[in-house]
Scaffold this motif. Structure first.
Motif, PDB file in Angstrom:
ATOM      1  N   GLU A 131      38.050-112.583 117.257  1.00 25.74           N
ATOM      2  CA  GLU A 131      39.036-111.673 116.628  1.00 25.74           C
ATOM      3  C   GLU A 131      38.435-110.893 115.468  1.00 25.74           C
ATOM      4  N   ASP A 132      37.355-111.434 114.870  1.00 24.79           N
ATOM      5  CA  ASP A 132      36.683-110.728 113.771  1.00 24.79           C
ATOM      6  C   ASP A 132      35.620-109.768 114.289  1.00 24.79           C
ATOM      7  N   GLY A 133      35.476-109.669 115.596  1.00 25.31           N
ATOM      8  CA  GLY A 133      34.480-108.757 116.179  1.00 25.31           C
ATOM      9  C   GLY A 133      33.127-109.384 116.406  1.00 25.31           C
TER      10      GLY A 133
ATOM     11  N   MET B 263      31.042-107.731 128.500  1.00 29.23           N
ATOM     12  CA  MET B 263      31.800-108.167 127.325  1.00 29.23           C
ATOM     13  C   MET B 263      33.202-108.508 127.822  1.00 29.23           C
ATOM     14  N   LEU B 264      33.492-109.797 127.905  1.00 30.09           N
ATOM     15  CA  LEU B 264      34.737-110.272 128.517  1.00 30.09           C
ATOM     16  C   LEU B 264      35.727-110.675 127.419  1.00 30.09           C
ATOM     17  N   VAL B 265      36.863-109.986 127.346  1.00 31.52           N
ATOM     18  CA  VAL B 265      37.797-110.218 126.231  1.00 31.52           C
ATOM     19  C   VAL B 265      39.225-110.339 126.762  1.00 31.52           C
ATOM     20  N   ALA B 266      39.926-111.367 126.280  1.00 36.65           N
ATOM     21  CA  ALA B 266      41.299-111.605 126.746  1.00 36.65           C
ATOM     22  C   ALA B 266      42.222-111.872 125.559  1.00 36.65           C
TER      23      ALA B 266
ATOM     24  N   LYS C  33      43.410-109.995 120.212  1.00 34.00           N
ATOM     25  CA  LYS C  33      42.168-109.244 120.007  1.00 34.00           C
ATOM     26  C   LYS C  33      42.353-107.737 120.175  1.00 34.00           C
ATOM     27  N   ARG C  34      43.600-107.326 120.419  1.00 28.83           N
ATOM     28  CA  ARG C  34      43.867-105.918 120.761  1.00 28.83           C
ATOM     29  C   ARG C  34      43.318-104.943 119.715  1.00 28.83           C
TER      30      ARG C  34
ATOM     31  N   ALA D 273      36.396-101.687 118.236  1.00 31.68           N
ATOM     32  CA  ALA D 273      35.058-101.836 118.842  1.00 31.68           C
ATOM     33  C   ALA D 273      34.799-100.706 119.843  1.00 31.68           C
ATOM     34  N   LEU D 274      35.812-100.398 120.639  1.00 31.46           N
ATOM     35  CA  LEU D 274      35.615 -99.338 121.641  1.00 31.46           C
ATOM     36  C   LEU D 274      35.492 -97.964 120.975  1.00 31.46           C
TER      37      LEU D 274
END
Ligand code: 6PG
Length: 223
Positions: A134-136, A183-186, A190-191, A197-198
Protein backbone atom coordinates in the motif's frame (compact mmCIF):
# COMPACT_ATOMS: atom_id res chain seq x y z
CA UNK A 1 5.71 4.25 -15.70
CA UNK A 2 5.19 1.07 -17.68
CA UNK A 3 4.82 1.47 -21.45
CA UNK A 4 2.20 -1.29 -21.50
CA UNK A 5 -1.43 -0.60 -20.55
CA UNK A 6 -2.45 -2.39 -17.31
CA UNK A 7 -4.50 -5.55 -17.61
CA UNK A 8 -7.60 -5.46 -15.43
CA UNK A 9 -9.34 -8.70 -14.50
CA UNK A 10 -12.20 -9.65 -12.16
CA UNK A 11 -10.90 -10.65 -8.69
CA UNK A 12 -12.02 -14.26 -9.13
CA UNK A 13 -9.94 -14.58 -12.32
CA UNK A 14 -6.76 -12.87 -11.10
CA UNK A 15 -4.86 -15.97 -9.95
CA UNK A 16 -5.57 -17.84 -13.17
CA UNK A 17 -4.70 -14.83 -15.37
CA UNK A 18 -1.41 -14.32 -13.53
CA UNK A 19 -0.56 -18.02 -13.81
CA UNK A 20 -1.26 -17.99 -17.53
CA UNK A 21 0.88 -14.86 -17.97
CA UNK A 22 3.78 -16.57 -16.14
CA UNK A 23 3.36 -19.78 -18.18
CA UNK A 24 3.31 -17.87 -21.48
CA UNK A 25 6.38 -15.84 -20.53
CA UNK A 26 8.23 -19.00 -19.46
CA UNK A 27 7.32 -20.65 -22.79
CA UNK A 28 8.70 -17.67 -24.72
CA UNK A 29 11.99 -17.93 -22.82
CA UNK A 30 12.06 -21.74 -23.08
CA UNK A 31 11.93 -21.43 -26.88
CA UNK A 32 15.26 -19.61 -26.76
CA UNK A 33 17.03 -21.09 -23.70
CA UNK A 34 17.82 -24.56 -22.39
CA UNK A 35 17.04 -23.48 -18.80
CA UNK A 36 14.94 -20.53 -17.67
CA UNK A 37 14.62 -18.63 -14.41
CA UNK A 38 11.46 -17.58 -12.59
CA UNK A 39 11.83 -15.18 -9.62
CA UNK A 40 8.94 -15.08 -7.15
CA UNK A 41 7.63 -12.62 -4.57
CA UNK A 42 5.98 -13.31 -1.25
CA UNK A 43 3.06 -11.51 0.33
CA UNK A 44 -0.59 -12.54 0.28
CA UNK A 45 -1.54 -11.93 -3.36
CA UNK A 46 0.57 -14.41 -5.33
CA UNK A 47 -0.04 -17.70 -3.46
CA UNK A 48 -3.23 -18.58 -5.39
CA UNK A 49 -1.46 -17.70 -8.66
CA UNK A 50 1.40 -20.08 -7.81
CA UNK A 51 -1.11 -22.85 -7.12
CA UNK A 52 -2.74 -22.23 -10.49
CA UNK A 53 0.68 -22.20 -12.14
CA UNK A 54 1.53 -25.58 -10.59
CA UNK A 55 -1.44 -27.05 -12.50
CA UNK A 56 -0.23 -25.85 -15.90
CA UNK A 57 1.80 -28.10 -18.18
CA UNK A 58 5.34 -26.89 -18.76
CA UNK A 59 8.74 -28.59 -19.06
CA UNK A 60 9.24 -27.87 -15.35
CA UNK A 61 12.56 -29.75 -15.26
CA UNK A 62 14.00 -26.83 -17.27
CA UNK A 63 12.75 -24.10 -14.91
CA UNK A 64 14.82 -22.75 -11.99
CA UNK A 65 13.11 -20.87 -9.18
CA UNK A 66 14.62 -17.78 -7.56
CA UNK A 67 13.29 -15.30 -5.02
CA UNK A 68 12.59 -11.58 -5.33
CA UNK A 69 12.95 -11.05 -1.60
CA UNK A 70 12.98 -12.91 1.69
CA UNK A 71 12.66 -12.21 5.38
CA UNK A 72 15.56 -13.27 7.60
CA UNK A 73 13.59 -16.10 9.16
CA UNK A 74 14.06 -19.88 8.91
CA UNK A 75 12.51 -21.60 5.86
CA UNK A 76 9.71 -23.19 7.90
CA UNK A 77 8.69 -19.86 9.52
CA UNK A 78 5.16 -18.55 8.71
CA UNK A 79 6.74 -15.32 7.36
CA UNK A 80 9.12 -17.18 5.03
CA UNK A 81 8.52 -16.53 1.33
CA UNK A 82 10.31 -19.81 0.63
CA UNK A 83 7.75 -21.64 2.74
CA UNK A 84 4.87 -20.18 0.71
CA UNK A 85 6.54 -21.09 -2.60
CA UNK A 86 7.38 -24.55 -1.26
CA UNK A 87 3.76 -25.22 -0.38
CA UNK A 88 2.21 -23.78 -3.55
CA UNK A 89 4.71 -24.70 -6.27
CA UNK A 90 7.73 -26.76 -5.24
CA UNK A 91 5.85 -29.55 -3.45
CA UNK A 92 2.91 -29.87 -5.92
CA UNK A 93 5.34 -30.05 -8.85
CA UNK A 94 7.87 -32.19 -6.97
CA UNK A 95 10.67 -29.86 -8.13
CA UNK A 96 14.19 -31.01 -7.40
CA UNK A 97 16.03 -29.04 -4.66
CA UNK A 98 18.68 -28.34 -7.33
CA UNK A 99 16.08 -26.17 -9.17
CA UNK A 100 15.18 -24.00 -6.17
CA UNK A 101 17.56 -21.16 -5.29
CA UNK A 102 16.45 -20.08 -1.87
CA UNK A 103 17.52 -16.84 -0.18
CA UNK A 104 18.90 -18.16 3.10
CA UNK A 105 16.84 -16.26 5.64
CA UNK A 106 18.16 -18.25 8.56
CA UNK A 107 21.72 -16.98 8.03
CA UNK A 108 23.15 -14.87 10.84
CA UNK A 109 25.51 -12.90 8.59
CA UNK A 110 22.99 -11.10 6.38
CA UNK A 111 25.60 -9.30 4.30
CA UNK A 112 27.39 -12.55 3.40
CA UNK A 113 24.04 -14.19 2.62
CA UNK A 114 23.16 -11.36 0.19
CA UNK A 115 26.58 -11.58 -1.54
CA UNK A 116 26.23 -15.34 -1.89
CA UNK A 117 22.79 -14.98 -3.44
CA UNK A 118 24.18 -12.46 -5.90
CA UNK A 119 26.69 -15.12 -6.99
CA UNK A 120 23.86 -17.63 -7.56
CA UNK A 121 21.71 -15.35 -9.75
CA UNK A 122 21.81 -15.88 -13.51
CA UNK A 123 23.00 -12.80 -15.50
CA UNK A 124 19.41 -12.07 -16.58
CA UNK A 125 16.22 -13.29 -14.91
CA UNK A 126 13.74 -14.51 -17.53
CA UNK A 127 10.46 -14.07 -15.66
CA UNK A 128 9.79 -12.06 -12.47
CA UNK A 129 6.59 -11.83 -10.44
CA UNK A 130 6.30 -8.67 -8.30
CA UNK A 131 3.68 -7.31 -5.93
CA UNK A 132 3.12 -3.82 -4.55
CA UNK A 133 2.42 -2.80 -0.95
CA UNK A 134 0.00 0.00 0.00
CA UNK A 135 3.01 2.30 0.48
CA UNK A 136 4.19 1.56 -3.07
CA UNK A 137 7.05 -0.77 -2.11
CA UNK A 138 7.93 -3.65 -4.37
CA UNK A 139 10.25 -6.55 -3.59
CA UNK A 140 11.75 -5.23 -0.30
CA UNK A 141 12.53 -1.85 -1.86
CA UNK A 142 10.71 0.74 0.24
CA UNK A 143 9.92 4.42 -0.52
CA UNK A 144 12.75 6.73 0.53
CA UNK A 145 15.06 3.85 1.51
CA UNK A 146 18.66 4.17 0.26
CA UNK A 147 18.51 0.60 -1.18
CA UNK A 148 16.11 1.96 -3.78
CA UNK A 149 18.93 4.01 -5.31
CA UNK A 150 21.40 1.08 -5.50
CA UNK A 151 23.01 0.95 -8.94
CA UNK A 152 25.68 -1.76 -8.79
CA UNK A 153 24.71 -4.51 -6.34
CA UNK A 154 22.13 -7.03 -7.61
CA UNK A 155 21.05 -8.23 -4.15
CA UNK A 156 21.05 -6.32 -0.88
CA UNK A 157 20.38 -7.01 2.77
CA UNK A 158 18.06 -4.25 4.02
CA UNK A 159 16.26 -3.16 7.18
CA UNK A 160 12.78 -2.16 6.06
CA UNK A 161 9.90 -0.40 7.84
CA UNK A 162 7.56 -3.42 7.46
CA UNK A 163 7.82 -6.25 10.00
CA UNK A 164 9.80 -8.45 10.03
CA UNK A 165 12.32 -5.68 9.21
CA UNK A 166 15.42 -7.70 8.24
CA UNK A 167 15.14 -8.69 4.59
CA UNK A 168 17.10 -9.64 1.52
CA UNK A 169 15.97 -8.18 -1.81
CA UNK A 170 16.78 -8.01 -5.49
CA UNK A 171 17.70 -4.43 -6.42
CA UNK A 172 16.17 -2.14 -9.05
CA UNK A 173 18.89 -2.84 -11.69
CA UNK A 174 18.19 -6.58 -11.33
CA UNK A 175 14.44 -6.06 -11.79
CA UNK A 176 14.94 -3.66 -14.70
CA UNK A 177 17.19 -6.11 -16.56
CA UNK A 178 14.67 -8.99 -16.39
CA UNK A 179 13.09 -10.17 -19.65
CA UNK A 180 9.46 -10.28 -18.46
CA UNK A 181 8.07 -8.71 -15.27
CA UNK A 182 4.53 -8.90 -13.92
CA UNK A 183 3.32 -6.45 -11.25
CA UNK A 184 0.36 -8.25 -9.67
CA UNK A 185 -1.86 -6.08 -7.44
CA UNK A 186 -5.21 -6.82 -5.81
CA UNK A 187 -7.62 -5.09 -3.47
CA UNK A 188 -9.37 -1.75 -3.07
CA UNK A 189 -6.88 -0.71 -0.37
CA UNK A 190 -4.21 -0.26 -3.05
CA UNK A 191 -6.36 1.74 -5.49
CA UNK A 192 -4.89 5.16 -4.74
CA UNK A 193 -1.30 3.90 -4.81
CA UNK A 194 -1.98 2.07 -8.08
CA UNK A 195 -3.17 5.30 -9.68
CA UNK A 196 -0.11 7.22 -8.45
CA UNK A 197 2.21 4.45 -9.63
CA UNK A 198 0.61 4.24 -13.06
CA UNK A 199 0.98 8.02 -13.33
CA UNK A 200 4.72 7.43 -12.82
CA UNK A 201 5.26 8.90 -9.33
CA UNK A 202 9.01 8.20 -8.83
CA UNK A 203 8.60 8.25 -5.03
CA UNK A 204 6.90 4.86 -5.38
CA UNK A 205 9.38 2.00 -5.91
CA UNK A 206 6.80 0.02 -7.93
CA UNK A 207 6.50 2.92 -10.40
CA UNK A 208 10.22 2.67 -11.14
CA UNK A 209 9.89 -0.86 -12.54
CA UNK A 210 9.27 0.56 -15.99
CA UNK A 211 9.53 -2.81 -17.74
CA UNK A 212 6.61 -4.32 -15.78
CA UNK A 213 3.29 -5.42 -17.18
CA UNK A 214 0.72 -4.44 -14.54
CA UNK A 215 -2.12 -6.83 -13.80
CA UNK A 216 -4.81 -5.52 -11.46
CA UNK A 217 -8.01 -6.91 -10.11
CA UNK A 218 -10.96 -4.60 -10.69
CA UNK A 219 -10.93 -3.57 -7.00
CA UNK A 220 -7.35 -2.29 -7.21
CA UNK A 221 -8.08 -0.64 -10.56
CA UNK A 222 -11.16 1.10 -9.17
CA UNK A 223 -13.52 -0.36 -11.76
C1 6PG B 1 7.04 -9.60 0.26
C2 6PG B 1 7.05 -8.96 -1.05
C3 6PG B 1 6.39 -7.67 -1.18
C4 6PG B 1 4.95 -7.88 -1.59
C5 6PG B 1 4.11 -6.67 -1.30
C6 6PG B 1 2.66 -6.89 -1.61
O1 6PG B 1 7.68 -10.59 0.40
O2 6PG B 1 6.36 -9.07 1.15
O3 6PG B 1 7.71 -9.55 -2.04
O4 6PG B 1 7.02 -6.78 -2.02
O5 6PG B 1 4.88 -8.22 -2.94
O6 6PG B 1 4.25 -6.35 0.06
O7 6PG B 1 2.20 -7.89 -0.78
P1 6PG B 1 0.71 -8.38 -0.72
O8 6PG B 1 0.50 -9.17 -1.95
O9 6PG B 1 0.63 -9.21 0.51
O10 6PG B 1 -0.14 -7.18 -0.63
Amino acid sequence: MSALPPRIVPPENLARAAAEWMARSLQTSLAMNRRVSLALSGGGTPGPAYRELSRLTLPWERVDLYFVDERFVPPDHPDSNYRMVEETLVAPLRLSPSQVFRMEGERGDREVAAREYEAKLPPVLNVVLLGMGEDGHTASLFPGHPALEEQSRRVLSVVGPKPPPWRMTLTMPTLLSASAVLMLVAGAGKRETVHRALAGDPALPAARVTNAQWMLDSAAAGR
